[in-house]
Each structure stands twice: as structure tokens, then as C-alpha cells.
Design a protein around this motif. Structure first.
Motif, mmCIF file in Angstrom:
data_model
loop_
_atom_site.group_PDB
_atom_site.id
_atom_site.type_symbol
_atom_site.label_atom_id
_atom_site.label_comp_id
_atom_site.label_asym_id
_atom_site.label_seq_id
_atom_site.Cartn_x
_atom_site.Cartn_y
_atom_site.Cartn_z
ATOM 1 N N GLN A 184 0.822 -1.204 0.000
ATOM 2 C CA GLN A 184 0.000 0.000 0.000
ATOM 3 C C GLN A 184 0.862 1.263 0.000
ATOM 4 O O GLN A 184 1.931 1.290 0.611
ATOM 5 N N LEU A 185 0.366 2.293 -0.658
ATOM 6 C CA LEU A 185 0.926 3.637 -0.586
ATOM 7 C C LEU A 185 -0.152 4.527 0.002
ATOM 8 O O LEU A 185 -1.189 4.778 -0.639
ATOM 9 N N LEU A 186 0.060 5.016 1.248
ATOM 10 C CA LEU A 186 -1.005 5.634 2.025
ATOM 11 C C LEU A 186 -0.648 7.059 2.448
ATOM 12 O O LEU A 186 0.312 7.256 3.192
ATOM 13 N N PRO A 187 -1.420 8.057 2.008
ATOM 14 C CA PRO A 187 -1.240 9.418 2.518
ATOM 15 C C PRO A 187 -1.999 9.597 3.839
ATOM 16 O O PRO A 187 -3.092 9.039 4.023
ATOM 17 N N GLU A 188 -1.431 10.388 4.762
ATOM 18 C CA GLU A 188 -2.040 10.601 6.075
ATOM 19 C C GLU A 188 -1.857 12.043 6.528
ATOM 20 O O GLU A 188 -0.897 12.720 6.148
ATOM 21 N N TYR A 191 -2.207 15.538 13.326
ATOM 22 C CA TYR A 191 -2.281 16.817 14.046
ATOM 23 C C TYR A 191 -1.949 16.571 15.516
ATOM 24 O O TYR A 191 -2.601 15.766 16.188
ATOM 25 N N PHE A 192 -0.930 17.270 16.017
ATOM 26 C CA PHE A 192 -0.495 17.120 17.396
ATOM 27 C C PHE A 192 -1.326 18.007 18.324
ATOM 28 O O PHE A 192 -1.287 19.239 18.230
ATOM 29 N N ILE A 193 -2.094 17.364 19.209
ATOM 30 C CA ILE A 193 -2.862 18.095 20.208
ATOM 31 C C ILE A 193 -1.940 18.614 21.306
ATOM 32 O O ILE A 193 -2.119 19.703 21.846
ATOM 33 N N SER A 194 -0.952 17.820 21.636
ATOM 34 C CA SER A 194 0.063 18.216 22.613
ATOM 35 C C SER A 194 1.412 17.749 22.093
ATOM 36 O O SER A 194 1.526 17.260 20.966
ATOM 37 N N SER A 195 2.437 17.888 22.908
ATOM 38 C CA SER A 195 3.772 17.505 22.455
ATOM 39 C C SER A 195 3.890 16.008 22.223
ATOM 40 O O SER A 195 4.749 15.564 21.462
ATOM 41 N N ARG A 196 3.039 15.212 22.832
ATOM 42 C CA ARG A 196 3.161 13.754 22.726
ATOM 43 C C ARG A 196 1.962 13.068 22.080
ATOM 44 O O ARG A 196 2.095 11.964 21.566
ATOM 45 N N PHE A 197 0.807 13.690 22.074
ATOM 46 C CA PHE A 197 -0.398 13.016 21.590
ATOM 47 C C PHE A 197 -0.913 13.708 20.335
ATOM 48 O O PHE A 197 -0.972 14.934 20.263
ATOM 49 N N SER A 198 -1.291 12.902 19.332
ATOM 50 C CA SER A 198 -1.809 13.446 18.076
ATOM 51 C C SER A 198 -2.952 12.590 17.554
ATOM 52 O O SER A 198 -3.072 11.402 17.893
ATOM 53 N N LEU A 199 -3.781 13.207 16.726
ATOM 54 C CA LEU A 199 -4.839 12.500 16.006
ATOM 55 C C LEU A 199 -4.397 12.308 14.567
ATOM 56 O O LEU A 199 -3.707 13.157 13.990
ATOM 57 N N ASN A 200 -4.832 11.197 13.982
ATOM 58 C CA ASN A 200 -4.346 10.809 12.664
ATOM 59 C C ASN A 200 -5.520 10.440 11.762
ATOM 60 O O ASN A 200 -6.491 9.824 12.204
ATOM 61 N N LEU A 201 -5.429 10.825 10.486
ATOM 62 C CA LEU A 201 -6.466 10.503 9.512
ATOM 63 C C LEU A 201 -5.818 9.937 8.261
ATOM 64 O O LEU A 201 -5.071 10.618 7.567
ATOM 65 N N GLY A 202 -6.088 8.643 7.980
ATOM 66 C CA GLY A 202 -5.633 8.012 6.751
ATOM 67 C C GLY A 202 -6.592 8.323 5.620
ATOM 68 O O GLY A 202 -7.811 8.161 5.768
ATOM 69 N N LEU A 203 -6.086 8.753 4.472
ATOM 70 C CA LEU A 203 -6.912 9.292 3.390
ATOM 71 C C LEU A 203 -7.137 8.313 2.247
ATOM 72 O O LEU A 203 -7.398 8.723 1.124
ATOM 73 N N GLY A 204 -7.056 7.029 2.511
ATOM 74 C CA GLY A 204 -7.172 6.053 1.431
ATOM 75 C C GLY A 204 -5.816 5.814 0.798
ATOM 76 O O GLY A 204 -4.784 5.904 1.468
ATOM 77 N N GLY A 205 -5.782 5.547 -0.498
ATOM 78 C CA GLY A 205 -4.497 5.362 -1.154
ATOM 79 C C GLY A 205 -4.546 4.366 -2.291
ATOM 80 O O GLY A 205 -5.609 4.058 -2.848
ATOM 81 N N VAL A 206 -3.372 3.825 -2.618
ATOM 82 C CA VAL A 206 -3.203 2.856 -3.706
ATOM 83 C C VAL A 206 -2.796 1.517 -3.099
ATOM 84 O O VAL A 206 -1.915 1.465 -2.238
ATOM 85 N N GLU A 207 -3.436 0.450 -3.566
ATOM 86 C CA GLU A 207 -3.201 -0.869 -2.959
ATOM 87 C C GLU A 207 -3.062 -1.945 -4.033
ATOM 88 O O GLU A 207 -3.809 -1.964 -5.020
ATOM 89 N N TYR A 208 -2.092 -2.838 -3.817
ATOM 90 C CA TYR A 208 -1.939 -4.039 -4.640
ATOM 91 C C TYR A 208 -2.015 -5.244 -3.718
ATOM 92 O O TYR A 208 -1.352 -5.285 -2.678
ATOM 93 N N ALA A 209 -2.843 -6.221 -4.079
ATOM 94 C CA ALA A 209 -3.023 -7.405 -3.241
ATOM 95 C C ALA A 209 -2.856 -8.662 -4.071
ATOM 96 O O ALA A 209 -3.434 -8.789 -5.165
#
Length: 237
Positions: A184-188, A191-209
Motif C-alpha cells: 500500500q501507498l497511504l497518505p495521512e 495533528y499534534f494536540i500536545s507535544s506527545r499526543f496526536s490525532l491521525n487521519l488516513g486518506l485512502g491510497g493505492v493498494e496491490y493485493a
């Protein structure tokens, strides 16, 4: 006044002050997606419908070789259930086939990622991810057919003595356990809420199976549909 200032200072210290990603940082990640879909195609007399439920969750640990490049490993779990129904009507004959597929796989993964800071606290990244494991599937197949021309339990065509059964029914169970390779090639976005904790959103991508080495069964999938985006978190240690 001094007491209020002290309270504010302790508050900001407790949530941490954001700093950029640095070489040697470690990110622990968790992510997942659940999606349901229903699709139909064909005509009134030849119709195919597919109802699916798809779950994928995973976790990983990454190490930053520099401020932008990260390598890591983890494990993904995927589970799917599809109910496929095909109905065909040809003159007086009607046929229906239904197959229910339950699949699941536990996939160890390795990945290589590149992080770029868009603005303060917000990063965009691209990740090349390779997963390999066993894909286990159970199949239940039900097929049936019948005709509208019924004469004492048989169908008579033309003037000859050609008798045919007016209906049939069948049920088959099967299972498979095959090798499963996924690249897979995945863009993400992270966003860091604090210095150690962040939220993440995977935007789909390209996949070979690759799902079966012997039959060379493989497929490509390119999708940035929000229904398949993965929501997750990252903890920097």
C-alpha cells in the motif's frame, strides 16, 4: 493574581508544549475503519447485488531516522463479510444464486514513511506499507431455480416426451486458507494536540493485493473515498 498565573502555568505544563518531530523519536500508532456498503447492477431480469461489511484495525511502532523519515513495524487485522446474490430470468426459467463469504486475516506489517510539516502541529505523510499473512475464508453457497410452466410436477416442451424437473435447490459449504500479500501507498494527516499526543487521519491510497500464488490472483485498488478513511491516534515517546 499570582495564584491565577500559577494555575495557568501549571495547566500549560500539564498539556505539554508542541515541538517538532526529531531524529530518534518513537511513534506508537493505533487506527481503524468500519464500513458497510450495498451495490446493485444489471437489469430487472439479470440482477447482481453485493452487501458488504468491512472492518480493519491495526497498531504500529515507528522510529524516526531523521526529522522526516520513519521506519516501523506493526500488525493489522481485517475482517469482511459479503452477501452476493445473482438473479436471472430467461423466458419461463428463473435462477438465483447466493454466496456468503466470511474472511479474516492477521497481517504483520513493515513500513517506510516520509513526514512533511504543513503548518505548526499539522503534518502530512506518505507511507509505503507491506503486509503479509494468511487469509482465511468460509463460503456458503445456495442456488435454486424454477420454471413457470408446470404440468403435474414436470415441464413439457414441444410435442416430444421431454420432461424436465420444475425446480432444483442446492447448498454447498467450503473454506480456504491462502497466502495474502498487500502493498500500500497511504497518505495521512497527523495533528499534534500536545507535544506527545496526536490525532491521525488516513486518506485512502493505492493498494496491490496478491491473494493466491498458485492461481496468480491479484488486484489493484485506488480509492480516496472518505468511507474508507482510517481514524487513529499517535503517541510520541
Amino acid at each position: 493574581m499570582k495564584r491565577s498565573s500559577l494555575v495557568l502555568l501549571m495547566f500549560f505544563l500539564s498539556i505539554g508544549v508542541f515541538s517538532q518531530i526529531n531524529k530518534g523519536d518513537i511513534l506508537i500508532s493505533g487506527y481503524g475503519n468500519y464500513n458497510e456498503s450495498l451495490s446493485e447492477s444489471g437489469t430487472y431480469k439479470n440482477n447482481l447485488s453485493v452487501e458488504g461489511k468491512y472492518l480493519e484495525v491495526g497498531t504500529s511502532l515507528g522510529y524516526f531516522l531523521s526529522k522526516k523519515i520513519v521506519v516501523g513495524f506493526g500488525v493489522d487485522y481485517m475482517s469482511t463479510k459479503e452477501d452476493r446474490v445473482n438473479s436471472t430470468a430467461l423466458n419461463v426459467f428463473h435462477q438465483s444464486d447466493e454466496i456468503i463469504i466470511n474472511s479474516h486475516a492477521l497481517l504483520p506489517t513493515v513500513y517506510l514513511g516520509y513526514y512533511y510539516q504543513l503548518v505548526n502541529k499539522l503534518y502530512i505523510s506518505g507511507n509505503l506499507k507491506v503486509s503479509y499473512g494468511k487469509l482465511k475464508s468460509d463460503y456458503e453457497t445456495i442456488f435454486s431455480g424454477y420454471t413457470d410452466l408446470i404440468t403435474e410436477g414436470t415441464v413439457v416442451l414441444g410435442d416430444g416426451d421431454y420432461d424436465y424437473y420444475t425446480s432444483y435447490y442446492g447448498y454447498v459449504e467450503d473454506a480456504s486458507n491462502v497466502d495474502y500479500l498487500r502493498i500500500q501507498l497511504l497518505p495521512e494527516l497527523t495533528y499534534f494536540i500536545s507535544s506527545r499526543f496526536s490525532l491521525n487521519l488516513g486518506l485512502g491510497g493505492v493498494e496491490y493485493a496478491e491473494t493466491d500464488w498458485n492461481s496468480n490472483s491479484s488486484e489493484w485498488n485506488v480509492s480516496f473515498n472518505p468511507s474508507y478513511w482510517k481514524l487513529g491516534f499517535k503517541i510520541r515517546i
